[in-house]
Each structure stands twice: as structure tokens, then as C-alpha cells.
Design a protein around this motif. Structure first.
Motif, mmCIF file in Angstrom:
data_model
loop_
_atom_site.group_PDB
_atom_site.id
_atom_site.type_symbol
_atom_site.label_atom_id
_atom_site.label_comp_id
_atom_site.label_asym_id
_atom_site.label_seq_id
_atom_site.Cartn_x
_atom_site.Cartn_y
_atom_site.Cartn_z
ATOM 1 N N ALA A 1 -5.040 7.746 7.050
ATOM 2 C CA ALA A 1 -4.006 7.787 6.016
ATOM 3 C C ALA A 1 -3.131 6.542 6.120
ATOM 4 O O ALA A 1 -3.136 5.853 7.142
ATOM 5 N N LYS A 2 -2.356 6.292 5.065
ATOM 6 C CA LYS A 2 -1.452 5.142 5.040
ATOM 7 C C LYS A 2 -0.257 5.325 5.965
ATOM 8 O O LYS A 2 0.277 4.360 6.491
ATOM 9 N N ASN A 3 0.170 6.602 6.125
ATOM 10 C CA ASN A 3 1.317 6.879 6.981
ATOM 11 C C ASN A 3 1.249 8.337 7.461
ATOM 12 O O ASN A 3 0.368 9.100 7.053
ATOM 13 N N LYS A 4 2.210 8.711 8.337
ATOM 14 C CA LYS A 4 2.218 10.072 8.890
ATOM 15 C C LYS A 4 2.376 11.135 7.813
ATOM 16 O O LYS A 4 1.728 12.182 7.869
ATOM 17 N N GLU A 5 3.250 10.881 6.854
ATOM 18 C CA GLU A 5 3.498 11.857 5.802
ATOM 19 C C GLU A 5 2.238 12.153 4.999
ATOM 20 O O GLU A 5 1.937 13.302 4.670
ATOM 21 N N GLU A 6 1.490 11.090 4.686
ATOM 22 C CA GLU A 6 0.237 11.271 3.942
ATOM 23 C C GLU A 6 -0.786 12.031 4.785
ATOM 24 O O GLU A 6 -1.519 12.880 4.275
ATOM 25 N N ALA A 7 -0.823 11.737 6.076
ATOM 26 C CA ALA A 7 -1.750 12.430 6.973
ATOM 27 C C ALA A 7 -1.434 13.920 7.026
ATOM 28 O O ALA A 7 -2.330 14.765 6.926
#
Length: 65
Positions: free
Chosen positions: A21-27
């Protein structure tokens, strides 16, 4: 004379998932979506903790409604 007790069983299940993912939130969002759509399922193999405690004395007039 024996008393009746309410005994509570709590299981904790845990599974680690690797995602790109692009960042933790997206993950997190991706895994949440997969979990809620049942693409990711936790079962007895994922139990990490079990807690069993007597929470209080059973009183029939409170719980048999």
C-alpha cells in the motif's frame, strides 16, 4: 450449599497480513475491507489468548427474563 456463578470466556484472535500500500492508512483500509467481506477469516488456529473469569454470582431474577 453451592452457588451459581456467571463465568465469562474471552478469546483473542490475531493474524498478521502482509499487504502492499501507499501508506499505513491504505493498508489498514484494504485489510478491513477484506475482513468485512470475509476474504480474511480468523479461526481457532488464530487464538492467541483465552481468559476465563467468574464475573458475578448468578441471580435468577436478573437473568431469566
Amino acid at each position: 450449599m453451592k452457588k451459581k456463578y456467571i463465568v465469562e470466556i474471552t478469546e483473542t484472535l490475531q493474524k498478521q497480513i502482509i499487504v502492499e500500500a501507499k501508506n499505513k492508512e491504505e493498508a489498514v483500509k484494504e485489510v478491513e475491507e477484506k475482513y468485512h467481506s470475509e476474504e480474511i477469516i480468523l479461526d481457532e488456529d488464530n487464538v492467541t489468548d483465552v481468559d476465563i473469569v467468574a464475573v458475578e454470582v448468578y441471580r435468577s431474577y436478573e437473568y431469566e427474563r
